[in-house]
Each structure stands twice: as structure tokens, then as C-alpha cells.
Motif scaffolding. Structure first.
Motif, PDB file in Angstrom:
ATOM      1  N   VAL A 366     -45.082  -1.945 -26.255  1.00  0.00           N
ATOM      2  CA  VAL A 366     -45.316  -2.221 -24.930  1.00  0.00           C
ATOM      3  C   VAL A 366     -43.804  -1.413 -24.454  1.00  0.00           C
ATOM      4  O   VAL A 366     -43.863  -1.259 -22.737  1.00  0.00           O
ATOM      5  CB  VAL A 366     -45.269  -3.450 -24.432  1.00  0.00           C
ATOM      6  CG1 VAL A 366     -45.302  -3.979 -22.714  1.00  0.00           C
ATOM      7  CG2 VAL A 366     -46.793  -4.727 -24.851  1.00  0.00           C
ATOM      8  N   GLY A 367     -42.674  -2.078 -24.414  1.00  0.00           N
ATOM      9  CA  GLY A 367     -41.762  -1.543 -23.902  1.00  0.00           C
ATOM     10  C   GLY A 367     -41.463   0.462 -24.324  1.00  0.00           C
ATOM     11  O   GLY A 367     -40.720   0.926 -22.547  1.00  0.00           O
ATOM     12  N   THR A 372     -39.284  -2.157 -17.056  1.00  0.00           N
ATOM     13  CA  THR A 372     -39.021  -4.083 -18.322  1.00  0.00           C
ATOM     14  C   THR A 372     -40.073  -4.792 -17.545  1.00  0.00           C
ATOM     15  O   THR A 372     -39.870  -5.652 -17.450  1.00  0.00           O
ATOM     16  CB  THR A 372     -37.115  -3.716 -17.910  1.00  0.00           C
ATOM     17  OG1 THR A 372     -37.227  -2.761 -18.692  1.00  0.00           O
ATOM     18  CG2 THR A 372     -37.098  -4.689 -18.378  1.00  0.00           C
ATOM     19  N   ILE A 373     -39.738  -5.167 -15.636  1.00  0.00           N
ATOM     20  CA  ILE A 373     -39.906  -6.038 -15.296  1.00  0.00           C
ATOM     21  C   ILE A 373     -41.213  -6.292 -15.545  1.00  0.00           C
ATOM     22  O   ILE A 373     -41.509  -7.215 -15.434  1.00  0.00           O
ATOM     23  CB  ILE A 373     -39.841  -5.511 -13.194  1.00  0.00           C
ATOM     24  CG1 ILE A 373     -38.105  -5.350 -13.472  1.00  0.00           C
ATOM     25  CG2 ILE A 373     -39.890  -6.824 -12.604  1.00  0.00           C
ATOM     26  CD1 ILE A 373     -37.001  -6.744 -13.958  1.00  0.00           C
ATOM     27  N   ALA A 374     -42.371  -4.527 -15.627  1.00  0.00           N
ATOM     28  CA  ALA A 374     -43.512  -5.532 -15.025  1.00  0.00           C
ATOM     29  C   ALA A 374     -43.573  -6.118 -16.866  1.00  0.00           C
ATOM     30  O   ALA A 374     -44.591  -6.595 -17.112  1.00  0.00           O
ATOM     31  CB  ALA A 374     -44.321  -3.958 -15.358  1.00  0.00           C
ATOM     32  N   ALA A 375     -43.573  -5.455 -17.919  1.00  0.00           N
ATOM     33  CA  ALA A 375     -43.303  -5.565 -19.208  1.00  0.00           C
ATOM     34  C   ALA A 375     -42.980  -7.729 -19.000  1.00  0.00           C
ATOM     35  O   ALA A 375     -43.871  -8.132 -19.723  1.00  0.00           O
ATOM     36  CB  ALA A 375     -42.201  -5.056 -20.104  1.00  0.00           C
ATOM     37  N   ILE A 376     -42.448  -8.159 -18.576  1.00  0.00           N
ATOM     38  CA  ILE A 376     -41.944  -9.426 -19.133  1.00  0.00           C
ATOM     39  C   ILE A 376     -42.850  -9.985 -18.320  1.00  0.00           C
ATOM     40  O   ILE A 376     -43.202 -11.108 -18.516  1.00  0.00           O
ATOM     41  CB  ILE A 376     -40.120  -9.293 -17.679  1.00  0.00           C
ATOM     42  CG1 ILE A 376     -39.404  -8.442 -18.859  1.00  0.00           C
ATOM     43  CG2 ILE A 376     -40.641 -11.110 -17.593  1.00  0.00           C
ATOM     44  CD1 ILE A 376     -38.347  -9.148 -18.196  1.00  0.00           C
ATOM     45  N   THR A 377     -43.764  -9.357 -17.196  1.00  0.00           N
ATOM     46  CA  THR A 377     -44.511  -9.840 -16.104  1.00  0.00           C
ATOM     47  C   THR A 377     -45.649 -10.110 -16.512  1.00  0.00           C
ATOM     48  O   THR A 377     -46.291 -11.039 -16.885  1.00  0.00           O
ATOM     49  CB  THR A 377     -44.168  -9.809 -15.125  1.00  0.00           C
ATOM     50  OG1 THR A 377     -43.253  -9.190 -14.199  1.00  0.00           O
ATOM     51  CG2 THR A 377     -44.552 -10.440 -13.787  1.00  0.00           C
ATOM     52  N   MET A 406     -34.873  -3.186 -23.870  1.00  0.00           N
ATOM     53  CA  MET A 406     -34.088  -2.020 -23.438  1.00  0.00           C
ATOM     54  C   MET A 406     -33.869  -1.098 -24.436  1.00  0.00           C
ATOM     55  O   MET A 406     -33.254  -0.002 -23.784  1.00  0.00           O
ATOM     56  CB  MET A 406     -32.705  -2.843 -23.724  1.00  0.00           C
ATOM     57  CG  MET A 406     -31.973  -3.962 -22.828  1.00  0.00           C
ATOM     58  SD  MET A 406     -32.111  -3.207 -20.921  1.00  0.00           S
ATOM     59  CE  MET A 406     -33.659  -3.870 -20.239  1.00  0.00           C
ATOM     60  N   ILE A 407     -34.497  -1.557 -25.921  1.00  0.00           N
ATOM     61  CA  ILE A 407     -34.725  -0.072 -26.643  1.00  0.00           C
ATOM     62  C   ILE A 407     -35.635   0.715 -25.830  1.00  0.00           C
ATOM     63  O   ILE A 407     -35.501   1.896 -26.153  1.00  0.00           O
ATOM     64  CB  ILE A 407     -35.226  -1.021 -27.679  1.00  0.00           C
ATOM     65  CG1 ILE A 407     -33.629  -1.281 -28.020  1.00  0.00           C
ATOM     66  CG2 ILE A 407     -35.580   0.115 -28.670  1.00  0.00           C
ATOM     67  CD1 ILE A 407     -33.743  -2.154 -29.930  1.00  0.00           C
ATOM     68  N   GLY A 408     -36.615  -0.238 -25.017  1.00  0.00           N
ATOM     69  CA  GLY A 408     -37.586   1.557 -24.855  1.00  0.00           C
ATOM     70  C   GLY A 408     -37.188   1.969 -23.889  1.00  0.00           C
ATOM     71  O   GLY A 408     -38.234   2.695 -23.126  1.00  0.00           O
ATOM     72  N   LEU A 409     -36.146   1.343 -22.751  1.00  0.00           N
ATOM     73  CA  LEU A 409     -35.814   2.095 -22.126  1.00  0.00           C
ATOM     74  C   LEU A 409     -35.054   3.416 -22.418  1.00  0.00           C
ATOM     75  O   LEU A 409     -35.056   4.872 -21.573  1.00  0.00           O
ATOM     76  CB  LEU A 409     -34.600   1.197 -20.791  1.00  0.00           C
ATOM     77  CG  LEU A 409     -35.132   0.406 -20.255  1.00  0.00           C
ATOM     78  CD1 LEU A 409     -33.718  -0.602 -19.154  1.00  0.00           C
ATOM     79  CD2 LEU A 409     -36.243   0.893 -18.234  1.00  0.00           C
ATOM     80  N   PRO A 413     -42.008   7.766 -23.919  1.00  0.00           N
ATOM     81  CA  PRO A 413     -42.656   8.582 -22.653  1.00  0.00           C
ATOM     82  C   PRO A 413     -42.092   8.159 -21.127  1.00  0.00           C
ATOM     83  O   PRO A 413     -42.021   8.632 -19.967  1.00  0.00           O
ATOM     84  CB  PRO A 413     -44.309   8.557 -22.085  1.00  0.00           C
ATOM     85  CG  PRO A 413     -44.563   7.338 -22.669  1.00  0.00           C
ATOM     86  CD  PRO A 413     -43.964   6.726 -24.225  1.00  0.00           C
ATOM     87  N   LEU A 414     -41.914   7.243 -21.166  1.00  0.00           N
ATOM     88  CA  LEU A 414     -41.442   6.089 -19.591  1.00  0.00           C
ATOM     89  C   LEU A 414     -40.329   5.411 -20.448  1.00  0.00           C
ATOM     90  O   LEU A 414     -39.950   4.934 -18.739  1.00  0.00           O
ATOM     91  CB  LEU A 414     -42.655   5.444 -19.458  1.00  0.00           C
ATOM     92  CG  LEU A 414     -43.541   5.871 -18.587  1.00  0.00           C
ATOM     93  CD1 LEU A 414     -45.157   4.377 -18.667  1.00  0.00           C
ATOM     94  CD2 LEU A 414     -43.500   6.565 -18.150  1.00  0.00           C
ATOM     95  N   GLY A 415     -39.188   6.178 -20.611  1.00  0.00           N
ATOM     96  CA  GLY A 415     -37.885   5.091 -20.890  1.00  0.00           C
ATOM     97  C   GLY A 415     -36.818   5.944 -19.566  1.00  0.00           C
ATOM     98  O   GLY A 415     -36.699   7.038 -19.735  1.00  0.00           O
ATOM     99  N   MET A 416     -36.817   5.271 -18.487  1.00  0.00           N
ATOM    100  CA  MET A 416     -35.979   5.449 -17.447  1.00  0.00           C
ATOM    101  C   MET A 416     -34.212   6.241 -17.388  1.00  0.00           C
ATOM    102  O   MET A 416     -33.798   7.245 -17.765  1.00  0.00           O
ATOM    103  CB  MET A 416     -35.529   4.908 -16.292  1.00  0.00           C
ATOM    104  CG  MET A 416     -37.455   4.323 -15.622  1.00  0.00           C
ATOM    105  SD  MET A 416     -38.183   6.037 -14.781  1.00  0.00           S
ATOM    106  CE  MET A 416     -36.787   6.448 -13.623  1.00  0.00           C
TER     107      MET A 416
END
Length: 468
Positions: A366-367, A372-377, A406-409, A413-416
Motif C-alpha cells: 500500500v505504501g 503516508t497519511i492516507a495509508a494510515i487513515t 517510510m520505505i514506501g516513500l 510509483p508514488l514515493g515522494m
């Protein structure tokens, strides 16, 4: 349930931002099903941000921006050079240590990558390091920000899971140090492999100066503790020690003592009850303003205004994600989608260790696609009931969720963080992705340790009385 999920996925595949896809998918479900009044969409989105803990969001973002414009990042970087620049792979080690210190005020990986990243990548390239190595170590070290206190994802998770944010902050200290050690070992491995030496000459005076600054910072809480043991009031002891610290800094003009004091003040203030974890965000801003306007005098009204406008822009985007995710998460719950997913997971296994493995894989996946914020929510309402049912501490699970995201970041395709560093380094996203891949190894090792060694996360908050 299918209408809700397929609408969300379909809008994302059309190229819409995640927040718009969640809000649009929710609206489509409400219009098609007719089971929920239209006004509920607005009501739930507004209630999603009517939360005291969310006040920390703009203040932590502002604290990171103020540190950047006040030149505090440069002081932190120079201190890190004095402390570890002489080691093999010197500027790689500096990169990691600098991120640890910077995280004590910003609490976000993107602020770390954007703030220190521009300084670190340029310096490493100037010293002959490859751009790929500079990007990789910068991306990996920036993930430490949300693990060390304070942490913006911890604030969001604590609000969603009804968990003490102070306990989450303290719980991140030992895992953060463990991850730091793993990353420094990784730099040492690359240095040995490529025959790199230090980037500044070893000098006892320089190292001693950096060590002295660390001792001065450590002496502050020790002096307060000894004074309290001797019968002094906590407030009087802390204020007296703080005044002495300021006098020493003014007299000897330390490089980074006051920047290093940020996490001590925040954690100490929460421990002594001076402010709540949410109010700690305000304290971080006040401390950054004091350093920029009073102590270092490196901040102007123009740069202050610019930092404020940047904060407004970032906060608006973050809170829009929270509002959209809150209605989406609420509909997942009311349609029994969350319960169905929880039941499906429990039908696969009721062993908490196997569940944690599956949860890690799910959150990592998911990450890679969702902020990050959306995934947590979205994920917390689904997974938290299972966590509680299997006897997993929600504080430990908060660390697991945060590190996964954080690894997802760092990943497409969406790692800020990936996109920020690709822009700073002028690398293509593809080359930046390949540069980051080796740094997933210490992060995955750290994730496994946090997942399967609960004491790594829970021991310190238990010793401080924040957990039973």
C-alpha cells in the motif's frame, strides 16, 4: 463494498491524485447506493480534521521549514562533519548523523530530504562520490525522521488508533538508534568495498569540540535529574539548567548545541508535563524561531513569510488527504468492508507472528501507491481490531506501520522522497530508484527486528511509565 473500492481504484488509474480518488470514490458510492445522505460526505470530511492532535501537523511542518531557512541545517551538517567526517565513507556517515539530528525538530522524511538533502548530495558529489550513492544514502537516512521523535505519522496514527502519542514518540528512540547503526554499517561496507577513506583529516581538536557539544547536551537532563534528587523543584531545576546552557552557548558560541537540544526539550517537556505531544509541535516552532531570530539571527521577515506560505501549502495538501481518507475509511467501516477484510485475514491465520508478516507485506504494498497519511487513515481501522484481538501492542504496531510507509516513500510509483531527491540530484527517477535499492536491506532488517522483538520498541516507554 465493491462499488466503493472499484470507484477508488478506477479514479486512481485515471491519474487522479489519491485524495481526489478517495473523495470521488466515496461520492460515487453515496450517489449510487442511496443509503447515505449526500450531506454526510461533507460532515464526515469536516469531522475528520476536527481533532486536537491534528494541530501538530502544521506546526511540525512549520518547524522543519523554519530550520531550513534559518541555516540550522548547515550548522547540523558542520557538526556531523566534525563528529564522523573522518570515518571511512565520511560524508555518507555525516549524511546519516545529520538526518538523526535534524529529525529532532522536523518529524517528516520529506522535510529531511529537501532540507539536508540539497546540502548533502552536493557536498558528496564535490568530494568524488557517485550521484547514485549520494541519493541512496540520503533517501535511506531521511526515513529516520519519522521514527525518531517528534514524528508527524505518529501523530496521525495516535489519533486514529487512540494511542498515547507521547508513548509513540518515546518508543521510536531505540528503533531509530538501531536503524542508524545499521545504516552506518552499510556505509562502512561500501567504503571498504570501494576503498574510500575519510573526507576530513582526523583531528583531536575538531572531534573533541564535537564531543564536548554532545556532553553539554547530555549534561542538561543529568543536571536536572540530580537537582530533583537533591530536593529541588523540577521546574526550577530545568529553568536554571536552561539558563546556564544559554549562557555557555553565548560565551563559547557552540556550533550545534542548541539545535541538538531540540529533542531533549521536546521529550523532556512532555515527560515533565509542561506540554502535551500536540503542544510539543508548538514548542518546536518556538524553538526554531528563537534560534533563527534571536540566537543565530539568520532569519528575516521575508524568509519567515516564505516559510509560512510553504507551510500553508503543505498543510492544506496533508489535511485534504486526511479529510478524504476519513470519509473513505468511515464508508469502509459502515459497509462492513473493513470487517470483511479483517475476517478474511483472520481466516488465513490466528497466529500473531504470521499476521505481522502478512501485515508488513500489505502495508509495504500500500505504501508504494498511497501517501503516508492516507495509508494510515485507511489501514488502521482495518488492521487495529486484529492487532488488539491477537494481543499485539498498538504502540509497537505504530512503529511497524510507520517504518513500512517510510520505505514506501522511497519506492515508485508514488514515493515522494524518491521524487524530491531525483529533482535535487538531477537524476532520472529510474536511476534514483536503482540507487536506492541497496539501502532497502538495512531498512528491511530493521523492520524485521521491530516486528519480532517487541522489547526494542516497548522497553523504553515502559521504563518511563508511559506503558504498563
Amino acid at each position: 463494498m465493491l462499488i466503493l473500492i472499484l470507484s477508488f481504484v478506477g479514479l486512481m488509474l485515471c491519474g487522479l491524485p489519491v485524495a481526489v480518488a478517495m473523495a470521488g470514490g466515496s461520492l460515487i458510492y453515496i450517489l449510487v447506493s442511496g443509503s447515505v445522505p449526500d450531506i454526510v460526505l461533507a460532515q464526515r470530511m469536516i469531522s475528520g480534521i476536527e481533532s486536537f492532535p491534528l494541530l501538530a501537523v502544521p506546526f511540525f511542518i512549520l518547524a522543519g521549514n523554519l530550520m531550513n531557512i534559518a541555516g540550522i541545517t548547515g550548522r547540523i551538517y558542520n557538526f556531523a562533519i566534525a563528529l564522523v567526517g573522518w570515518m571511512k565513507g565520511g560524508l555518507g556517515q555525516v549524511n546519516i548523523v545529520g538526518s538523526v539530528i535534524f529529525s529532532g525538530m522536523s518529524g517528516t522524511a520529506i522535510a529531511d530530504a529537501a532540507g539536508l538533502g540539497s546540502i548533502e548530495i552536493k557536498a558528496m558529489k564535490d568530494h568524488g562520490y557517485s550521484t547514485e550513492f549520494a541519493v541512496g544514502v540520503t533517501a535511506a537516512s531521511s526515513t529516520l525522521g519519522p521514527i525518531f521523535p517528534p514524528s508527524l505519522p505518529f501523530v496521525i496514527y495516535g489519533m486514529m488508533a487512540n494511542v498515547s502519542i507521547g508513548a509513540l514518540f518515546v518508543a521510536g528512540i531505540l528503533p531509530g538508534l538501531f536503524l542508524t547503526a545499521l545504516m552506518m554499517l552499510t556505509v562502512a561496507f561500501f567504503a571498504h568495498r570501494h576503498g574510500w577513506g575519510g573526507d576530513v583529516a582526523f583531528h583531536w581538536g575538531r572531534l573533541g569540540g564535537a564531543g564536548l557539544e554532545v556532553l553539554v547536551v547530555l549534561a542538561f537532563p543529568m543536571a536536572v535529574w540530580l537537582a530533583v534528587k537533591a530536593g529541588a523543584s523540577v521546574n526550577v531545576a530545568a529553568i536554571t539548567a536552561f539558563v546556564v546552557l544559554l549562557a555557555l552557548d553565548w560565551r563559547y558560541n557552540f556550533s550545534a548545541v542548541l539545535a541538538l537540544m531540540a529533542p531533549v526539550i521536546l521529550i523532556g517537556g512532555m515527560t515533565m508535563g509542561w506540554f502535551t505531544p500536540t503542544e510539543a509541535a508548538v514548542a518546536a516552532v518556538l524553538w526554531a524561531l528563537f534560534l533563527g531570530l534571536v540566537r543565530y539571527r539568520s532569519m528575516t521577515l521575508k524568509t519567515l513569510a516564505q516559510a509560512t506560505f510553504d507551510t500553508i501549502e503543505t498543510t492544506a495538501s496533508v489535511l485534504f488527504i486526511v479529510t478524504a481518507a476519513s470519509i473513505f475509511a468511515w464508508l469502509l467501516t459502515t459497509t462492513q468492508a473493513a470487517q470483511a477484510l479483517a475476517d478474511w485475514i483472520l481466516s488465513i491465520t490466528s497466529n500473531k507472528w504470521v499476521f505481522l508478516l502478512l501485515a508488513n507485506l500489505l502495508i509495504l504494498f500500500v505504501g508504494c501507491f498511497i501517501d503516508t497519511i492516507a495509508a494510515i487513515t485507511i489501514l488502521v481501522p482495518i488492521l487495529l481490531p486484529i492487532v488488539l484481538k491477537l494481543g499485539i501492542d498498538p504502540v509497537q504496531f505504530g512503529l511497524i506501520v510507520t517504518l513500512n510507509l517510510m520505505i514506501g516513500l522511497m519506492t515508485p510509483p508514488l514515493g515522494m522522497v524518491l521524487f524530491v531527491l531525483a529533482r535535487i540530484s538531477k537524476l532520472s527517477v529510474e536511476r534514483a530508484t536503482m540507487a536506492i535499492l541497496p539501502w532497502l536491506i538495512p531498512l528491511i532488517v530493521g523492520l524485521i527486528a521491530i516486528t519480532y522483538i517487541p522489547a526494542l520498541t516497548l522497553w523504553l516507554p515502559q521504563q518511563m511509565g508511559l506503558l504498563k
